[in-house]
Motif scaffolding. Structure first.
Motif: not given
Length: 143
Positions: A29-40, A126-132
């Protein structure tokens, strides 16, 4: 048989493997962290295929992804805006990542995601942990 491209609310990234470039479809869903995970992942040498909207199609028993022309090479960085990213224009999608903020099983059963009659492995994450990002890389390498 090649089907027409269909837009999907998802982000896609690719990485070079011994078998060539392989892609991962990041959903949620929107805001879950898809783009953030992609950026990492991009920071680890991956390339962006598409952010937020991805053209996805089936061809010869495989799934492929590309960006809509209006967003090619761009990614949303929360708190910064839309920026350019290292691009890979097209890749075969080998793994679907279902992003969630709910608890993820430690030892889950194998799961699959199907699009247009083609099934690929699915990782719930869960895309939030550093290990994702490393979890995604490990899952792709295990295929």
């Amino acid at each position: 048989m090649t089907q027409p491209m269909q837009p999907l609310h998802a982000t896609a990234v690719a990485r070079h493997t011994p078998a060539g470039w392989r892609g991962v479809l990041i959903q949620g869903p929107s805001g879950v962290g898809k783009s953030d995970l992609a950026l990492r992942l991009i920071g680890q040498g991956w390339r962006l295929i598409a952010d937020d909207w991805t053209h996805l199609w089936a061809s010869d028993g495989a799934l492929y992804a590309a960006a809509p022309a209006t967003i090619t090479g761009k990614i949303e960085v929360r708190g910064l805006g839309i920026v350019a990213a290292s691009l890979w224009p097209l890749a075969r999608i080998r793994l679907a990542v279902a992003c969630t903020h709910e608890a993820v099983e430690r030892l889950p059963e194998a799961a699959a995601w199907t699009w247009d009659g083609i099934s690929i492995p699915q990782l719930r994450l869960d895309p939030r942990p550093a290990s994702a990002g490393q979890v995604v890389a490990t899952a792709l390498a295990a295929l």
